[in-house]
Design an enzyme around this catalytic site. Structure first.
Site, short mmCIF file in Angstrom:
data_model
loop_
_atom_site.label_atom_id
_atom_site.label_comp_id
_atom_site.label_asym_id
_atom_site.label_seq_id
_atom_site.Cartn_x
_atom_site.Cartn_y
_atom_site.Cartn_z
N LYS A 1 0.81 -1.21 0.00
CA LYS A 1 0.00 0.00 0.00
C LYS A 1 0.84 1.26 0.00
CE LYS A 1 -4.44 -1.46 1.86
NZ LYS A 1 -5.41 -1.28 2.95
N LYS B 1 -7.89 -14.48 -6.73
CA LYS B 1 -9.13 -14.51 -5.94
C LYS B 1 -10.02 -13.33 -6.34
CE LYS B 1 -8.31 -11.66 -1.94
NZ LYS B 1 -8.96 -11.40 -0.67
N LYS C 1 -12.23 -6.85 -4.27
CA LYS C 1 -12.81 -5.54 -4.58
C LYS C 1 -11.79 -4.65 -5.28
CE LYS C 1 -11.87 -3.56 -0.02
NZ LYS C 1 -11.55 -4.82 0.65
P1 ADP Z 1 -10.75 -7.85 -0.82
O1 ADP Z 1 -9.74 -8.82 -1.31
O2 ADP Z 1 -11.94 -7.77 -1.69
O3 ADP Z 1 -10.11 -6.50 -0.53
P2 ADP Z 1 -10.68 -8.14 2.00
O4 ADP Z 1 -9.21 -8.35 1.95
O5 ADP Z 1 -11.18 -6.83 2.51
O6 ADP Z 1 -11.28 -8.41 0.56
O7 ADP Z 1 -11.31 -9.34 2.82
C1 ADP Z 1 -12.43 -9.24 3.68
C2 ADP Z 1 -12.78 -10.66 4.11
O8 ADP Z 1 -13.31 -11.39 3.01
C3 ADP Z 1 -11.59 -11.45 4.62
O9 ADP Z 1 -12.00 -12.26 5.70
C4 ADP Z 1 -11.21 -12.32 3.44
O10 ADP Z 1 -10.60 -13.51 3.82
C5 ADP Z 1 -12.55 -12.56 2.77
N1 ADP Z 1 -12.37 -12.70 1.33
C6 ADP Z 1 -12.00 -11.71 0.49
N2 ADP Z 1 -11.95 -12.15 -0.77
C7 ADP Z 1 -12.32 -13.45 -0.73
C8 ADP Z 1 -12.46 -14.46 -1.73
N3 ADP Z 1 -12.25 -14.19 -3.00
N4 ADP Z 1 -12.86 -15.69 -1.33
C9 ADP Z 1 -13.10 -15.97 -0.03
N5 ADP Z 1 -12.97 -15.07 0.95
C10 ADP Z 1 -12.58 -13.82 0.62
NA NA Z 2 -7.64 -7.05 0.39
#
Ligand code: ADP
Ligand code: NA
Length: 329
Positions: free
Chosen positions: A114, A196, A199
């Protein structure tokens, strides 16, 4: 020795995607159903560590609260609140800053990633994981459900708990990360099934959001990247695209993978995608309706969050009181 307590933080990022829902939020509601002590914190103070838009942040806090409720978080059973409403989070953060070294924070992968995105790195971004440790420790949480990418941050929280306990006497449990890493635990990008679903994906077609309309969901699943084999099978390593759809299908219907594959035997990929889209739409429909309903009852949301903060504040104040005693403050 420590009563089992589960803590989860979530940034108020507006709508959740299917990965957040299946991988995190739905799991919390399942823990809540099995009578676990669950605390869920909308971590808005983490959201100001990068440049942000204040009116949008305020809106996103409400959207997140409305979404969590719609997904089944029950404020009568769990504690659901907004981080900034409980000032003890900042207070403990400050205290933990004195137990943390700069080199330790500088080597954390999320900070490295970041901080590359901004010219002058805000101090808040640097101490972000210390605030996260404060969130967990304030409630003496014993278990923290997280994704694998948060492991280093949990390790910092463990280190700080041990460090505090050694210096000032036993005060905090050393929390255990609840990390699930199996083939089905990650929902993958619909456009690049090697990654994966996230967002931060620049391509909006790669993610399904809980706020997506049925037509949008149909379109996104129809365009989901699969492969040149037209029958349906589940082999995540060899056929990640199709397997991701099978996994999502199984999770939203509650069927097991084998049943999903068996039922899809006569279908080609195009037909199967229609079925998957339908299953997702059916599963998300009541959730989307509840989100919208919750958002129209703004005063109820505010009241619910204030009740949650009240509950959290009591526990947080108790912990802070003990901490100050130990520190001679
Ligand atoms: P992002 O990758 O969209 O920024 P975050 O890192 O904010 O998501 O993750 C928020 C929660 O959602 C965490 O507990 C993370 O493990 C879960 N999570 C995020 N993306 C996935 C995914 N593609 N599959 C399963 N769980 C996910
Ligand atoms: Na993330």
């Amino acid at each position: 020795r420590w009563p089992r307590k589960i803590f989860s933080g979530i940034q108020p990022t507006g709508s959740l995607h299917l990965g957040n829902y299946l991988g995190a939020v739905r799991k919390w509601t399942q823990l809540q159903k099995s009578r676990e002590n669950v605390t869920i914190c909308i971590v808005d103070m983490h959201s100001i560590t990068m440049p942000h838009n204040p009116p949008l942040l305020r809106e996103n806090i409400f959207t997140m609260a409305a979404t969590l409720l719609a997904c089944g978080v029950d404020p009568a059973q769990s504690t659901l609140f907004v981080q900034s409403a409980v000032m003890e989070h900042s207070e403990l953060n400050w205290i933990l800053n004195s137990l943390t070294t700069m080199p330790r924070l500088a080597q954390l992968p999320q900070f490295k990633e970041k901080s590359r995105m901004v010219r002058d790195v805000p101090l808040g971004l640097f101490v972000y994981p210390v605030l996260q440790a404060a969130d967990i420790m304030l409630y003496k949480a014993t278990h923290v459900p997280v994704g694998i990418d948060q492991l280093q941050h949990i390790q910092l929280a463990q280190h700080l708990a041990r460090n505090f306990n050694t210096r000032y006497g036993e005060m905090f449990p050393v929390c255990t990360p609840m990390i699930e890493e199996n083939d089905g635990s990650r929902i993958l990008s619909l456009r690049e099934p090697s990654k994966k679903m996230s967002k931060s994906d620049q391509n909006p077609k790669a993610t399904i959001n809980l706020s997506d309309s049925p037509d949008v969901i149909k379109e996104k699943i129809k365009k989901a990247v699969t492969d040149f084999t037209s029958d349906i099978s589940y082999s995540p390593k060899i056929r990640p695209g199709v397997s991701n759809l099978v996994n999502i299908h199984a999770q939203v219907t509650g069927m097991d993978i084998a049943t999903v594959v068996e039922e899809a035997k006569q279908l080609d990929t195009a037909k199967y995608k229609e079925r998957v889209a339908e299953a997702i739409i059916e599963h998300l429909r009541p959730i989307r309706e509840k989100i919208n309903l919750n958002l129209t009852n703004r005063n109820e949301l505010i009241y619910m969050l204030e009740m949650g903060s009240e509950k959290a504040r009591k526990a947080a104040q108790q912990t802070m009181c003990e901490i100050k005693q130990r520190l001679g403050l």
